[in-house]
Design a protein around this motif. Structure first.
Motif, PDB file in Angstrom:
ATOM      1  N   GLU A 197       0.624  -0.867  -0.119  1.00 25.29           N
ATOM      2  CA  GLU A 197      -0.147  -0.313   0.105  1.00 25.29           C
ATOM      3  C   GLU A 197       0.825   0.961   0.101  1.00 25.29           C
ATOM      4  OE1 GLU A 197      -0.310  -1.963   2.185  1.00 25.29           O
ATOM      5  OE2 GLU A 197       0.447  -1.552   4.829  1.00 25.29           O
ATOM      6  N   GLU A 200       3.059   3.090  -3.825  1.00 25.24           N
ATOM      7  CA  GLU A 200       3.218   3.572  -5.178  1.00 25.24           C
ATOM      8  C   GLU A 200       3.208   5.550  -4.614  1.00 25.24           C
ATOM      9  OE1 GLU A 200      -1.317   4.213  -6.994  1.00 25.24           O
ATOM     10  OE2 GLU A 200      -0.543   1.559  -7.195  1.00 25.24           O
ATOM     11  N   SER A 201       3.262   5.494  -3.391  1.00 22.78           N
ATOM     12  CA  SER A 201       3.316   6.624  -2.495  1.00 22.78           C
ATOM     13  C   SER A 201       5.073   7.302  -2.883  1.00 22.78           C
ATOM     14  CB  SER A 201       2.722   6.907  -1.388  1.00 22.78           C
ATOM     15  OG  SER A 201       3.552   6.513  -0.864  1.00 22.78           O
ATOM     16  N   TYR A 206       3.294  11.969  -3.740  1.00 24.22           N
ATOM     17  CA  TYR A 206       1.859  12.490  -2.752  1.00 24.22           C
ATOM     18  C   TYR A 206       2.048  14.507  -3.070  1.00 24.22           C
ATOM     19  CZ  TYR A 206       3.283  11.580   1.402  1.00 24.22           C
ATOM     20  OH  TYR A 206       3.664  11.900   2.861  1.00 24.22           O
ATOM     21  N   GLY A 209      -2.879  15.861   1.220  1.00 20.59           N
ATOM     22  CA  GLY A 209      -4.542  16.290   1.123  1.00 20.59           C
ATOM     23  C   GLY A 209      -4.290  15.308   0.601  1.00 20.59           C
ATOM     24  N   ALA A 210      -3.762  13.941   0.150  1.00 21.90           N
ATOM     25  CA  ALA A 210      -3.740  13.256  -1.383  1.00 21.90           C
ATOM     26  C   ALA A 210      -4.188  11.952  -0.216  1.00 21.90           C
ATOM     27  CB  ALA A 210      -2.674  12.533  -1.984  1.00 21.90           C
ATOM     28  N   PHE A 211      -3.922  11.934   0.748  1.00 21.03           N
ATOM     29  CA  PHE A 211      -4.580  10.577   1.493  1.00 21.03           C
ATOM     30  C   PHE A 211      -4.630  11.229   3.030  1.00 21.03           C
ATOM     31  CE2 PHE A 211      -0.837   9.288   0.295  1.00 21.03           C
ATOM     32  CZ  PHE A 211       0.158   8.999   1.313  1.00 21.03           C
ATOM     33  N   THR A 212      -5.334  10.196   4.060  1.00 22.45           N
ATOM     34  CA  THR A 212      -5.029  10.277   5.297  1.00 22.45           C
ATOM     35  C   THR A 212      -3.817  10.180   6.326  1.00 22.45           C
ATOM     36  OG1 THR A 212      -7.172   9.039   5.031  1.00 22.45           O
ATOM     37  CG2 THR A 212      -6.546  10.344   7.374  1.00 22.45           C
ATOM     38  N   ALA A 214      -1.932  12.811   4.932  1.00 22.01           N
ATOM     39  CA  ALA A 214      -0.093  13.583   4.148  1.00 22.01           C
ATOM     40  C   ALA A 214      -0.590  14.373   4.198  1.00 22.01           C
ATOM     41  CB  ALA A 214      -0.696  12.883   2.153  1.00 22.01           C
ATOM     42  N   LEU A 258       0.284  11.468  -6.226  1.00 20.38           N
ATOM     43  CA  LEU A 258      -1.063  10.791  -5.442  1.00 20.38           C
ATOM     44  C   LEU A 258      -1.859  12.076  -4.855  1.00 20.38           C
ATOM     45  CD1 LEU A 258      -0.158   7.661  -3.826  1.00 20.38           C
ATOM     46  CD2 LEU A 258      -0.704   7.658  -6.136  1.00 20.38           C
ATOM     47  N   GLY A 259      -3.276  11.683  -5.963  1.00 21.57           N
ATOM     48  CA  GLY A 259      -4.020  13.443  -5.456  1.00 21.57           C
ATOM     49  C   GLY A 259      -3.431  14.542  -6.492  1.00 21.57           C
TER      50      GLY A 259
END
Ligand SMILES: Nc1ncnc2c1ncn2[C@@H]1O[C@H](COP(=O)(O)OP(=O)(O)OP(=O)(O)O)[C@@H](O)[C@H]1O
Ligand SMILES: [Mg+2]
Length: 447
Positions: A197, A200-201, A206, A209-212, A214, A258-259
């Motif tokens: 998981e 990719e990052s 990223y 804010g691309a994911f919790t 970040a 990402l994002g």
């Protein structure tokens, strides 16, 4: 020189044996795959004559298995009536030649003679790499160095294949250090070491804010490697989703963090490596075939150590010097029995295994010479530790460590139990109990 004959027909085995023994070759013959593989685990013949049609064992499959053990070994297929097409297929899979039944003496000897002399003087241009940390003088290593040289002069992608400890990282680094990109970024990523998981990052970076979690923008490895080289080690461990993204970078030299939907253009050279069979990974649907073809522009296969035995004494010599240097002690000597044992070892862990054993022996051996019996003990200890490690049994691993530790301390104290127990900080009776329960056998044990 030893030649293996593999055929399920006893008559063929007999007649080939007669022909070859008359010419002073040493011959072993095998009627099936199982006995062949058992013997290959112990030694490397100079040549294998292999029947295409082996009854229940498929000759082509056997060819594959032999090549897995000794990628450089010359194999000549024997084809019967109606199996010539299979023999031709076999040459595509790495067989050097084939013989048709009925076998004629002159054709057999002619083919074998040619293959063996070709194997001996295979013409590999001798080149000198500017940056060269790779030790070895076998034709196999010369070939690898030549391939590094060729790859260094281009920006082409390289796919390195080799078992554990054969030097994949070393080869990747050599390519970079001999290339025009040597002063530009070089980023190594072990795809097996990064959780799926996160990969990719890691690779693409990223946006905030691309994911919790970040909290800030982060640059990925591909961006960091811009103008330089990225080494994707253990690439078969990459998830299919990530593979798709990497494929896109290879096609367009572009990706997005990402994002973000902004494409970032990069100029990155990719070198990839794996220690498992890509063919199998593709068949099992774990690896994208299109990605493989994109990556496999220059393939470099590093053969296992057991397939280039002539390098073993040179490597031993090197690592003895390294060990002495690192520990500021005089270089130890090694006797012929020990060298012989090491040369014939199967080396499943390849150069890393050899390096570890030599270093350990240099530290632990009492006296100035590593002898046959020291080598034997070290190899047994190593094999046992490997087996235990593979079983993942912590209790057994601890026990084995304890056993080795006690043996070494006893040896250092000439088998004297009182002295040893003091050094180990245990009661003498306790040490005696351990010696018994751990089945420790020492010739000169004394009270
Ligand atoms: N030909 C060689 N000459 C000198 N040292 C070597 C050679 N090949 C490998 N080594 C050394 O052996 C060790 C293992 O090499 P490396 O890490 O490159 O192997 P690898 O193929 O990447 O292994 P793994 O699959 O376990 O990651 C390293 O210490 C490396 O320097
Ligand atoms: Mg590696």
């Amino acid at each position: 020189m030893k030649i293996y004959i593999v055929d399920d027909e006893i008559e063929i085995r007999k007649s080939l044996r007669n022909i070859l023994e008359d010419e002073n070759y040493i011959v072993e013959d095998f009627a099936n795959k199982k006995s062949l593989l058992k013997s290959l685990a112990k030694e490397r013949p100079a040549l294998i004559l292999l029947d295409v049609w082996m009854g229940k064992d498929d000759g082509l499959e056997i060819l594959d298995e032999c090549k897995k053990i000794y990628p450089m070994i010359p194999i000549v297929m024997i084809s019967g009536h109606g199996t010539i097409e299979m023999a031709v297929n076999a040459t595509k899979k790495g067989a050097v030649d084939f013989l048709e039944k009925p076998l004629s003496i002159s054709k057999v000897l002619d083919t074998i003679g040619k293959v063996l002399s070709r194997d001996k003087n295979e013409e590999i241009p001798q080149i000198k790499l500017e940056y060269d940390q790779i030790i070895g003088e076998s034709p196999a290593i010369k070939k690898v160095k030549f391939e590094i040289f060729q790859a260094s002069n281009t920006n082409a992608r390289v796919f390195i294949y080799g078992e554990n400890g054969t030097g994949k990282e070393l080869v990747a680094k050599s390519i970079v250090m001999n290339s025009k990109r040597k002063s530009n970024p070089y980023i190594e990523i072990n795809c097996a070491a990064i959780p799926e998981e996160l990969i990719e990052s890691e690779l693409f970076g990223y946006e905030k804010g691309a994911f919790t979690g970040a909290k800030d923008k982060r640059i990925g490895k591909f961006e960091a490697a811009n103008t330089g080289t990225i080494f994707l080690d253990e690439i078969c461990d990459m998830s299919l989703a990530t593979q798709a993204k990497v494929l896109r970078i290879l096609q367009e030299q572009r990706f997005e963090r990402l994002g973000s939907s902004d494409a970032i253009q990069v100029d990155v050279r990719v070198i990839a490596a794996t220690n498992i069979s890509v063919e199998d990974a593709i068949k099992e649907g774990k690896f994208r075939e299109d990605l493989y073809y994109r990556l496999n522009v220059i393939p470099i296969v590093i053969p296992p150590l057991r397939d280039r035995k002539s390098d073993i004494p040179i490597l031993i010599d090197h690592y003895m010097k390294v060990a002495a240097d690192e520990n500021s002690v005089p270089v130890k000597k090694i006797d012929n029995d020990a060298i012989q044992l090491f040369t014939n070892h199967f080396w499943p862990g390849n150069i890393r295994e050899l390096k570890n054993i030599i270093e350990r022996l240099c530290i632990m051996t009492i006296g100035d010479t590593i002898k046959g019996k020291d080598a034997k003990e070290a190899l047994i200890g190593f094999k046992k530790a490997e087996e235990i490690f593979q079983q993942g049994d912590l209790k057994k691993a601890k026990e084995e460590f304890e056993r080795q530790y006690i043996i070494k301390t006893l040896q250092l104290n000439e088998g004297n139990v009182s002295k040893t127990s003091k050094i180990l900080g245990v009661e003498r009776t306790h040490l005696y109990r351990k010696i018994k329960s751990l089945n420790i056998q020492i010739d000169n044990l004394s009270d």
